[in-house]
Design a protein around this motif. Structure first.
Motif, PDB file in Angstrom:
ATOM      1  N   GLU A 176    -135.814 -64.175 -67.544  1.00 50.65           N
ATOM      2  CA  GLU A 176    -134.390 -64.065 -67.220  1.00 50.65           C
ATOM      3  C   GLU A 176    -134.145 -63.146 -66.046  1.00 50.65           C
ATOM      4  O   GLU A 176    -133.270 -63.389 -65.217  1.00 50.65           O
ATOM      5  CB  GLU A 176    -133.623 -63.570 -68.448  1.00 50.65           C
ATOM      6  CG  GLU A 176    -132.119 -63.464 -68.239  1.00 50.65           C
ATOM      7  CD  GLU A 176    -131.392 -63.002 -69.485  1.00 50.65           C
ATOM      8  OE1 GLU A 176    -130.148 -63.005 -69.475  1.00 50.65           O
ATOM      9  OE2 GLU A 176    -132.066 -62.642 -70.459  1.00 50.65           O
ATOM     10  N   ARG A 177    -134.940 -62.062 -65.951  1.00 56.14           N
ATOM     11  CA  ARG A 177    -134.740 -61.058 -64.921  1.00 56.14           C
ATOM     12  C   ARG A 177    -135.747 -61.187 -63.775  1.00 56.14           C
ATOM     13  O   ARG A 177    -135.912 -60.248 -62.984  1.00 56.14           O
ATOM     14  CB  ARG A 177    -134.831 -59.661 -65.531  1.00 56.14           C
ATOM     15  CG  ARG A 177    -133.784 -59.378 -66.591  1.00 56.14           C
ATOM     16  CD  ARG A 177    -132.406 -59.192 -65.994  1.00 56.14           C
ATOM     17  NE  ARG A 177    -132.314 -57.970 -65.201  1.00 56.14           N
ATOM     18  CZ  ARG A 177    -131.306 -57.696 -64.391  1.00 56.14           C
ATOM     19  NH1 ARG A 177    -130.322 -58.555 -64.237  1.00 56.14           N
ATOM     20  NH2 ARG A 177    -131.286 -56.560 -63.716  1.00 56.14           N
ATOM     21  N   THR A 206    -131.780 -61.009 -59.238  1.00 58.02           N
ATOM     22  CA  THR A 206    -132.494 -61.678 -60.321  1.00 58.02           C
ATOM     23  C   THR A 206    -131.862 -63.012 -60.707  1.00 58.02           C
ATOM     24  O   THR A 206    -130.721 -63.307 -60.375  1.00 58.02           O
ATOM     25  CB  THR A 206    -132.549 -60.759 -61.554  1.00 58.02           C
ATOM     26  OG1 THR A 206    -131.221 -60.335 -61.879  1.00 58.02           O
ATOM     27  CG2 THR A 206    -133.412 -59.534 -61.273  1.00 58.02           C
ATOM     28  N   ASP A 223    -130.890 -64.297 -63.540  1.00 58.16           N
ATOM     29  CA  ASP A 223    -129.707 -64.315 -64.395  1.00 58.16           C
ATOM     30  C   ASP A 223    -128.442 -64.109 -63.572  1.00 58.16           C
ATOM     31  O   ASP A 223    -127.411 -64.754 -63.818  1.00 58.16           O
ATOM     32  CB  ASP A 223    -129.816 -63.276 -65.514  1.00 58.16           C
ATOM     33  CG  ASP A 223    -129.973 -61.852 -64.988  1.00 58.16           C
ATOM     34  OD1 ASP A 223    -130.595 -61.678 -63.928  1.00 58.16           O
ATOM     35  OD2 ASP A 223    -129.493 -60.912 -65.653  1.00 58.16           O
ATOM     36  N   LEU A 224    -128.513 -63.237 -62.568  1.00 56.91           N
ATOM     37  CA  LEU A 224    -127.341 -62.978 -61.732  1.00 56.91           C
ATOM     38  C   LEU A 224    -127.011 -64.170 -60.839  1.00 56.91           C
ATOM     39  O   LEU A 224    -125.840 -64.535 -60.684  1.00 56.91           O
ATOM     40  CB  LEU A 224    -127.566 -61.728 -60.887  1.00 56.91           C
ATOM     41  CG  LEU A 224    -127.680 -60.411 -61.659  1.00 56.91           C
ATOM     42  CD1 LEU A 224    -127.937 -59.258 -60.701  1.00 56.91           C
ATOM     43  CD2 LEU A 224    -126.436 -60.150 -62.492  1.00 56.91           C
ATOM     44  N   GLN A 276    -135.994 -69.632 -64.278  1.00 57.57           N
ATOM     45  CA  GLN A 276    -135.707 -68.585 -65.255  1.00 57.57           C
ATOM     46  C   GLN A 276    -136.491 -68.806 -66.540  1.00 57.57           C
ATOM     47  O   GLN A 276    -137.030 -67.864 -67.130  1.00 57.57           O
ATOM     48  CB  GLN A 276    -134.207 -68.551 -65.535  1.00 57.57           C
ATOM     49  CG  GLN A 276    -133.777 -67.410 -66.441  1.00 57.57           C
ATOM     50  CD  GLN A 276    -132.298 -67.461 -66.765  1.00 57.57           C
ATOM     51  OE1 GLN A 276    -131.787 -68.496 -67.186  1.00 57.57           O
ATOM     52  NE2 GLN A 276    -131.601 -66.357 -66.553  1.00 57.57           N
ATOM     53  N   PRO A 294    -122.481 -56.210 -63.295  1.00 63.14           N
ATOM     54  CA  PRO A 294    -123.268 -57.446 -63.248  1.00 63.14           C
ATOM     55  C   PRO A 294    -122.569 -58.719 -63.709  1.00 63.14           C
ATOM     56  O   PRO A 294    -123.095 -59.805 -63.490  1.00 63.14           O
ATOM     57  CB  PRO A 294    -124.462 -57.135 -64.159  1.00 63.14           C
ATOM     58  CG  PRO A 294    -123.961 -56.087 -65.091  1.00 63.14           C
ATOM     59  CD  PRO A 294    -123.003 -55.256 -64.287  1.00 63.14           C
ATOM     60  N   ASN A 335    -128.814 -51.984 -58.480  1.00 60.76           N
ATOM     61  CA  ASN A 335    -129.463 -52.248 -57.207  1.00 60.76           C
ATOM     62  C   ASN A 335    -128.476 -52.246 -56.048  1.00 60.76           C
ATOM     63  O   ASN A 335    -128.770 -51.725 -54.973  1.00 60.76           O
ATOM     64  CB  ASN A 335    -130.186 -53.600 -57.255  1.00 60.76           C
ATOM     65  CG  ASN A 335    -131.441 -53.548 -58.090  1.00 60.76           C
ATOM     66  OD1 ASN A 335    -132.047 -52.486 -58.249  1.00 60.76           O
ATOM     67  ND2 ASN A 335    -131.846 -54.683 -58.638  1.00 60.76           N
ATOM     68  N   ASN A 371    -137.132 -62.094 -60.157  1.00 57.68           N
ATOM     69  CA  ASN A 371    -136.483 -62.134 -58.859  1.00 57.68           C
ATOM     70  C   ASN A 371    -136.265 -63.572 -58.414  1.00 57.68           C
ATOM     71  O   ASN A 371    -137.093 -64.453 -58.688  1.00 57.68           O
ATOM     72  CB  ASN A 371    -137.326 -61.397 -57.817  1.00 57.68           C
ATOM     73  CG  ASN A 371    -137.084 -59.901 -57.829  1.00 57.68           C
ATOM     74  OD1 ASN A 371    -135.960 -59.453 -57.653  1.00 57.68           O
ATOM     75  ND2 ASN A 371    -138.139 -59.133 -58.055  1.00 57.68           N
ATOM     76  N   THR A 372    -135.177 -63.814 -57.710  1.00 62.73           N
ATOM     77  CA  THR A 372    -134.874 -65.180 -57.290  1.00 62.73           C
ATOM     78  C   THR A 372    -135.964 -65.760 -56.393  1.00 62.73           C
ATOM     79  O   THR A 372    -136.226 -66.966 -56.422  1.00 62.73           O
ATOM     80  CB  THR A 372    -133.526 -65.242 -56.549  1.00 62.73           C
ATOM     81  OG1 THR A 372    -133.529 -64.290 -55.480  1.00 62.73           O
ATOM     82  CG2 THR A 372    -132.375 -64.931 -57.485  1.00 62.73           C
TER      83      THR A 372
END
Length: 322
Positions: free
Chosen positions: A270-271, A229, A231-232, A265, A65, A10, A273-274
């Motif tokens: 896990e993925r 996301t 997880d990040l 999460q 990532p 992204n 979007n925040t």
């Protein structure tokens, strides 16, 4: 100058796109062949391995990532690093890890640069994102012309590791701000306020922020597609907390922010979007935080211009920058 770029996700894909758009001799590498094919169709070269990319490039940029991913790529590139080779790490990573990898590069005679970005994928797409650069001044001046094709505002932060330290701080601040925006929007909805009016009141007041003026729009639209996301962000929040722990700073809000995002999460994936984090409050209250007239995706309307170095207040401009 031949530039290699590893990581076309992204963020990385948009940064690499800025280089290609500005006429840089670019070769790319990513695990996803469709992403490489897209760049090849636009005129970029493609590489088969990190080692081959480093061998055939003057500069290799990584935008990956996780610290583990950067370390794995470095393991493959290291044999091809030598005098005249530069590695620029644009991933969000741990300051201790960037120094560890930088030491390996320096032992081989290469030059490392710690240069994460901040400002959102929509600004990376137009070359208007901000860049922090950690390295010695001589190295900074050598890579500055390349950085000004990647971003608008470039800040020399000091030695290796300082840029990554500041980067995770900014991601912590953005996440804490996101949570307060969510609480403000839901509380105003519960109090009977119109959501578009609430957005504008926040925007023109002392309560505004970059996060509100960007991510609150995606929340109100319902897309909530911020291209970042959970997880990040949990990785980045953990890196910031580690810095505080190492320096004996007894943070109070940071552990709460981590707990809230971990719960999000667990609930949404896990993925996710925040910005999906607002769903926790929507579900708790039965309210829907939506309004007409807001975009589904962020578009940077600032005209693209060649970037430039910015200086902290009171800091003398180096003679080379005159």
């Amino acid at each position: 100058m031949k530039v290699g770029f590893i990581g076309l996700g992204n963020l990385g894909g948009k940064l690499a796109g800025s280089l290609l758009r500005n006429g840089i001799d670019l070769t790319v590498l990513d695990r996803k062949e469709d992403l490489m094919a897209d760049f090849a169709a636009r005129g970029a070269g493609t590489a088969q391995s990190p080692a081959a990319l480093m061998r055939d490039s003057d500069v290799v940029i990584t935008c990956l990532p996780s610290p583990a991913a950067s370390a794995a790529v470095m393991d493959e590139m290291l044999a091809e690093i030598g005098p005249g080779k530069t590695w620029m790490e644009m991933s969000t990573t741990d300051d201790a890890e960037i120094r560890r990898l930088a030491a390996l590069v320096e032992e081989k005679g290469g030059t490392p640069v710690d240069c994460p970005v901040s400002g959102g994928c929509h600004r990376a797409d137009t070359g208007n994102i901000s860049i922090f650069a950690g390295c010695d001044r001589e190295t900074f001046e050598k890579v500055l012309p390349l950085l000004t094709h990647l971003g608008r505002r470039v800040l020399h932060t000091g030695p290796l590791g300082t840029a990554s330290t500041l980067k995770v701080m900014t991601n912590y601040l953005a996440t804490a701000n996101l949570l307060t925006c969510c609480e403000a929007l839901v509380t105003m909805k519960a109090a009977g306020m119109d959501m578009a009016t609430t957005y504008e009141a926040m925007k023109i007041s002392s309560g505004t922020s970059f996060v509100h003026e960007t991510e609150s729009q995606l929340i109100l639209n319902g897309s909530r597609d911020v291209n970042f996301t959970m997880d990040l962000i949990l990785k980045d929040l953990g890196l910031f907390q580690n810095i505080a722990d190492r320096n004996d700073v007894p943070l109070e809000l940071s552990p709460m922010v981590i707990d809230i995002m971990r719960d999000g999460q667990t609930r949404y994936g896990e993925r996710a979007n925040t910005d999906d984090i607002i769903r926790r409050l929507e579900e708790a209250t039965g309210l829907s935080i939506l309004a007409d007239g807001f975009p589904a995706e962020l578009i940077d309307d600032e005209p693209e211009e060649r970037g430039y170095e910015v200086f902290p207040p009171g800091r003398a401009r180096p003679l080379a920058a005159e």
